[in-house]
Design a protein around this motif. Structure first.
Motif, PDB file in Angstrom:
ATOM      1  N   CYS A   5      -2.825  -6.680  -0.672  1.00 48.33           N
ATOM      2  CA  CYS A   5      -1.686  -7.551  -0.367  1.00 48.33           C
ATOM      3  C   CYS A   5      -0.390  -6.743  -0.299  1.00 48.33           C
ATOM      4  N   PHE A   6      -0.229  -5.799  -1.206  1.00 48.37           N
ATOM      5  CA  PHE A   6       0.944  -4.924  -1.211  1.00 48.37           C
ATOM      6  C   PHE A   6       1.061  -4.179   0.115  1.00 48.37           C
ATOM      7  N   SER A   7      -0.048  -3.636   0.599  1.00 50.31           N
ATOM      8  CA  SER A   7      -0.008  -2.885   1.854  1.00 50.31           C
ATOM      9  C   SER A   7       0.240  -3.806   3.039  1.00 50.31           C
ATOM     10  N   LYS A   8      -0.275  -5.025   3.004  1.00 52.71           N
ATOM     11  CA  LYS A   8      -0.008  -5.993   4.071  1.00 52.71           C
ATOM     12  C   LYS A   8       1.476  -6.354   4.123  1.00 52.71           C
ATOM     13  N   ILE A   9       2.091  -6.483   2.978  1.00 56.29           N
ATOM     14  CA  ILE A   9       3.503  -6.853   2.908  1.00 56.29           C
ATOM     15  C   ILE A   9       4.397  -5.696   3.330  1.00 56.29           C
ATOM     16  N   ASN A  10       4.079  -4.491   2.888  1.00 54.39           N
ATOM     17  CA  ASN A  10       4.980  -3.344   3.087  1.00 54.39           C
ATOM     18  C   ASN A  10       4.704  -2.522   4.339  1.00 54.39           C
ATOM     19  N   TYR A  11       3.505  -2.578   4.844  1.00 53.62           N
ATOM     20  CA  TYR A  11       3.169  -1.828   6.045  1.00 53.62           C
ATOM     21  C   TYR A  11       2.763  -2.820   7.112  1.00 53.62           C
ATOM     22  N   LYS A  12       3.540  -2.946   8.112  1.00 57.08           N
ATOM     23  CA  LYS A  12       3.322  -3.975   9.144  1.00 57.08           C
ATOM     24  C   LYS A  12       2.037  -3.754   9.928  1.00 57.08           C
ATOM     25  N   ASN A  13       1.551  -2.522  10.032  1.00 61.53           N
ATOM     26  CA  ASN A  13       0.342  -2.243  10.808  1.00 61.53           C
ATOM     27  C   ASN A  13      -0.929  -2.364   9.995  1.00 61.53           C
ATOM     28  N   ALA A  14      -0.833  -2.567   8.675  1.00 61.54           N
ATOM     29  CA  ALA A  14      -2.031  -2.582   7.805  1.00 61.54           C
ATOM     30  C   ALA A  14      -2.848  -3.844   8.002  1.00 61.54           C
TER      31      ALA A  14
END
Length: 123
Positions: free
Chosen positions: A114-123
């Protein structure tokens, strides 16, 4: 995106209680110390790992902390929980206690996703 944010904060709250606050009350508990000593770690290990867990939770939960530090905190939790799982398997085999670090690792993985989805738009 709303589901991702809700999942992130729910799993962050679970991590805070389980990995941040819980160890503060258990680092000198005789049962916890016996388990850690049984796994072959030194007596000072619970105090040291508790300090690192609290710092990791602070890094993950406070939004102003840089992303790179948060990623190191996630890596630290993953290493800690994987080592705990391996320690239980090596010393005692597959026992019910193994569910604790595996469940906590699952929560950390979901939170990081979830952290990567929120902070990295391409994840």
């Amino acid at each position: 995106m709303k589901k991702v944010n809700i999942t992130y904060w729910i799993t962050a709250a679970m991590m805070t209680v389980w990995l941040g606050i819980g160890p503060l009350f258990a680092y000198d508990d005789p049962t916890s110390v016996d388990v850690i000593m049984h796994l072959g770690y030194p007596y000072y290990f619970p105090i040291m790992i508790t300090c690192f867990k609290v710092l990791g939770i602070i890094a993950i939960v406070i939004p102003q902390i840089p992303i790179r530090i948060k990623e190191w905190a996630y890596a630290g939790f993953a290493i800690d929980l994987i080592c705990a799982s391996i320690g239980f398997i090596i010393v005692d085999g597959f026992i019910p206690h193994l569910l604790l670090p595996v469940t906590a690792l699952t929560i950390v993985i979901i939170n990081y996703y979830c952290f990567s989805k929120i902070n990295y738009k391409n994840a």
